[in-house]
Design an enzyme around this catalytic site. Structure first.
Site, PDB file in Angstrom:
ATOM      1  N   LYS A   1      26.062  58.933  50.859  1.00  0.00           N
ATOM      2  CA  LYS A   1      25.573  57.554  50.967  1.00  0.00           C
ATOM      3  C   LYS A   1      24.426  57.444  51.976  1.00  0.00           C
ATOM      4  O   LYS A   1      23.548  56.593  51.826  1.00  0.00           O
ATOM      5  CB  LYS A   1      26.725  56.610  51.308  1.00  0.00           C
ATOM      6  CG  LYS A   1      27.683  56.443  50.121  1.00  0.00           C
ATOM      7  CD  LYS A   1      28.717  55.359  50.299  1.00  0.00           C
ATOM      8  CE  LYS A   1      29.496  55.174  49.000  1.00  0.00           C
ATOM      9  NZ  LYS A   1      30.673  54.313  49.127  1.00  0.00           N
TER      10      LYS A   1
ATOM     11  N   LYS B   1      30.025  60.443  40.058  1.00  0.00           N
ATOM     12  CA  LYS B   1      31.292  59.739  39.821  1.00  0.00           C
ATOM     13  C   LYS B   1      30.992  58.269  39.547  1.00  0.00           C
ATOM     14  O   LYS B   1      29.982  57.744  40.026  1.00  0.00           O
ATOM     15  CB  LYS B   1      32.232  59.924  41.018  1.00  0.00           C
ATOM     16  CG  LYS B   1      32.096  58.858  42.054  1.00  0.00           C
ATOM     17  CD  LYS B   1      33.257  58.781  43.022  1.00  0.00           C
ATOM     18  CE  LYS B   1      32.905  57.734  44.074  1.00  0.00           C
ATOM     19  NZ  LYS B   1      33.781  56.626  44.231  1.00  0.00           N
TER      20      LYS B   1
ATOM     21  N   LYS C   1      30.643  51.652  41.904  1.00  0.00           N
ATOM     22  CA  LYS C   1      30.126  50.279  41.838  1.00  0.00           C
ATOM     23  C   LYS C   1      28.676  50.240  42.272  1.00  0.00           C
ATOM     24  O   LYS C   1      27.842  49.601  41.645  1.00  0.00           O
ATOM     25  CB  LYS C   1      30.928  49.379  42.780  1.00  0.00           C
ATOM     26  CG  LYS C   1      32.363  49.212  42.407  1.00  0.00           C
ATOM     27  CD  LYS C   1      33.031  48.240  43.380  1.00  0.00           C
ATOM     28  CE  LYS C   1      34.368  48.758  43.857  1.00  0.00           C
ATOM     29  NZ  LYS C   1      34.301  49.561  45.064  1.00  0.00           N
TER      30      LYS C   1
HETATM   31  N1  AQP Z   1      35.046  57.314  39.753  1.00  0.00           N
HETATM   32  C1  AQP Z   1      36.269  57.191  40.278  1.00  0.00           C
HETATM   33  N2  AQP Z   1      37.319  57.880  39.738  1.00  0.00           N
HETATM   34  C2  AQP Z   1      38.565  57.755  40.253  1.00  0.00           C
HETATM   35  N3  AQP Z   1      38.850  56.974  41.319  1.00  0.00           N
HETATM   36  C3  AQP Z   1      37.840  56.270  41.881  1.00  0.00           C
HETATM   37  N4  AQP Z   1      37.795  55.419  42.926  1.00  0.00           N
HETATM   38  C4  AQP Z   1      36.524  54.993  43.087  1.00  0.00           C
HETATM   39  N5  AQP Z   1      35.725  55.541  42.172  1.00  0.00           N
HETATM   40  C5  AQP Z   1      36.510  56.348  41.400  1.00  0.00           C
HETATM   41  C6  AQP Z   1      38.942  55.019  43.721  1.00  0.00           C
HETATM   42  O1  AQP Z   1      39.006  53.599  43.699  1.00  0.00           O
HETATM   43  C7  AQP Z   1      39.524  53.137  44.946  1.00  0.00           C
HETATM   44  C8  AQP Z   1      38.662  52.057  45.487  1.00  0.00           C
HETATM   45  O2  AQP Z   1      37.393  52.580  45.814  1.00  0.00           O
HETATM   46  P1  AQP Z   1      36.505  51.873  46.915  1.00  0.00           P
HETATM   47  O3  AQP Z   1      36.021  50.581  46.421  1.00  0.00           O
HETATM   48  O4  AQP Z   1      37.209  51.821  48.197  1.00  0.00           O
HETATM   49  O5  AQP Z   1      35.291  52.794  47.222  1.00  0.00           O
HETATM   50  P2  AQP Z   1      34.656  53.969  46.507  1.00  0.00           P
HETATM   51  O6  AQP Z   1      35.577  55.112  46.380  1.00  0.00           O
HETATM   52  O7  AQP Z   1      33.405  54.257  47.257  1.00  0.00           O
HETATM   53  O8  AQP Z   1      34.407  53.292  45.092  1.00  0.00           O
HETATM   54  P3  AQP Z   1      33.058  53.040  44.400  1.00  0.00           P
HETATM   55  O9  AQP Z   1      33.296  52.366  43.118  1.00  0.00           O
HETATM   56  O10 AQP Z   1      32.288  54.319  44.365  1.00  0.00           O
HETATM   57  O11 AQP Z   1      32.353  51.987  45.339  1.00  0.00           O
HETATM   58  P4  AQP Z   1      30.983  52.054  46.101  1.00  0.00           P
HETATM   59  O12 AQP Z   1      29.970  52.441  45.070  1.00  0.00           O
HETATM   60  O13 AQP Z   1      30.740  50.681  46.637  1.00  0.00           O
HETATM   61  O14 AQP Z   1      31.097  53.058  47.185  1.00  0.00           O
HETATM   62  C9  AQP Z   1      39.611  54.352  45.859  1.00  0.00           C
HETATM   63  O15 AQP Z   1      40.943  54.812  45.897  1.00  0.00           O
HETATM   64  C10 AQP Z   1      38.745  55.358  45.185  1.00  0.00           C
HETATM   65  O16 AQP Z   1      39.157  56.680  45.468  1.00  0.00           O
END
Ligand code: AQP
Length: 334
Positions: free
Chosen positions: A126, A206, A209
């Site tokens: 990030k 992966k 969001k």
């Molecule tokens: N691609 C994924 N596959 C499986 N699990 C996932 N998680 C996120 N992306 C995947 C799991 O969802 C939970 C919540 O995630 P988060 O919002 O705390 O942050 P993150 O992991 O950083 O999710 P994003 O969607 O990638 O958000 P952004 O882009 O804002 O950083 C966690 O348990 C995560 O493991």
């Protein structure tokens, strides 16, 4: 079923231990979040004491639209409730409504080596996207450790991307206990399911969001189709008649989560023999994704029609969380 209402009385004992999980309101809840985490949360709440938190203080460590954050936080609550989080079984709340999270995080910065934070994979990834790297992004895992340990949770259901952070949480707990008193904090375990890393529609990263390579769980059938149409498939399938290898195609892997066994077989066979084109395969997937989330979409629409209920649930959740949070912070200050 009737819409959930805010619980009237706390259902948890004040010193409960159990499950903590968080999700950032950094965009819409997508199928990666759902398969990797939220689906499991819904199961866990049936048997364990669970704290589910919309982590808005985490969401401000990346580029974000401040005016949109309240709505995104609300929408995330709607999505979680629609997906099956039950406020009678679990505590659902917003991180910034319980200030003990940031207070404990500050205390934890005094036992966390900067070198550990700098080697976190998510930080490195990030940070590349930030022109000037924010201290909040570096300290993200410290706040995450505080989120979990404030409730003395022993189990943290997450996707694979968060496992490293939970290992650091264990280290922070160990360092704290060694310095201030053995056994004060538990060393929580990450609970990772079989859908631990859902790839994005770009097939490169992966599903995230903040990257926008997602399918939201509340998207309408036509929108799901429009998202899937241009999605990456096996690059060997240049024309309609080129056979492919399903195992290397993200669309095939998504079928494995959303389609019945006979369809998954058919997809594999029609891919290998070029019996279907990629668009045919995506069409079937789009229909199945839309079907799986149909009841959740309906429930979300009902909840959106009663925003005051959602706000009551979050307020009651914060109140219940704070009972535990205050007690932990009392011990920390001592
Ligand atoms: N691609 C994924 N596959 C499986 N699990 C996932 N998680 C996120 N992306 C995947 C799991 O969802 C939970 C919540 O995630 P988060 O919002 O705390 O942050 P993150 O992991 O950083 O999710 P994003 O969607 O990638 O958000 P952004 O882009 O804002 O950083 C966690 O348990 C995560 O493991």
């Amino acid at each position: 079923p009737a819409l959930p209402t805010a619980p009237l009385a706390p259902v948890l004992p004040p010193t409960s231990v159990g499950v903590f999980a968080g999700i950032q309101p950094s965009g819409e809840l997508h199928i990666g979040n759902y398969l990797g985490a939220v689906r499991r949360w819904v199961e866990l709440q049936r048997q364990h004491e669970c704290f589910f938190c919309i982590v808005d203080y985490h969401a401000i460590t990346q580029e974000y639209d401040a005016s949109a954050l309240p709505q995104r936080t609300f929408d995330m609550a709607v999505s979680l409730l629609a997906a099956g989080i039950d406020p009678d079984r679990a505590v659902l709340f917003v991180q910034s409504h319980v200030p003990e999270h940031t207070e404990l995080a500050w205390a934890f910065t005094s036992v966390t080596p900067v070198g550990e934070l700098e080697r976190m994979t998510q930080f490195k990834e990030k940070a590349q996207r930030q022109e000037s790297v924010l201290a909040g992004l570096l300290n993200y895992p410290v706040l995450q450790a505080a989120d979990v340990l404030l409730y003395k949770a022993d189990t943290v259901p997450v996707g694979e991307d968060q496992v490293q952070h939970i290992e650091l949480t264990r280290e922070i707990a160990r360092k704290w206990n060694a310095r201030y008193g053995e056994g004060f904090f538990p060393e929580p375990q990450a609970l990772v399911g079989d859908a631990k890393r859902i790839m994005g529609l770009d097939g490169q990263a992966k599903m995230s969001k903040s990257i926008g390579n997602t399918i939201g769980i509340l998207e309408e059938p036509e929108a799901i189709w429009q998202r899937l149409r241009p999605a990456m498939t096996d690059p060997a399938r240049v024309t309609r008649n080129d056979p492919g290898t399903p195992e290397i195609c993200n669309i095939y892997h998504l079928h494995r989560h959303f389609s019945p066994p006979a369809t998954i077989e058919e997809v594999a066979q029609k891919c290998r023999t070029a019996g279907w084109g990629c668009l045919d395969c995506k069409r079937v997937l789009a229909d199945n994704v839309a079907r799986v989330f149909e009841p959740i979409r309906q429930r979300a629409a009902e909840l959106k029609a009663h925003p005051e209920r959602v706000r009551e649930i979050l307020a009651a959740g914060a109140e219940r969380a704070q009972v535990v949070a205050r007690e932990t912070m009392h011990g920390v200050r001592e």
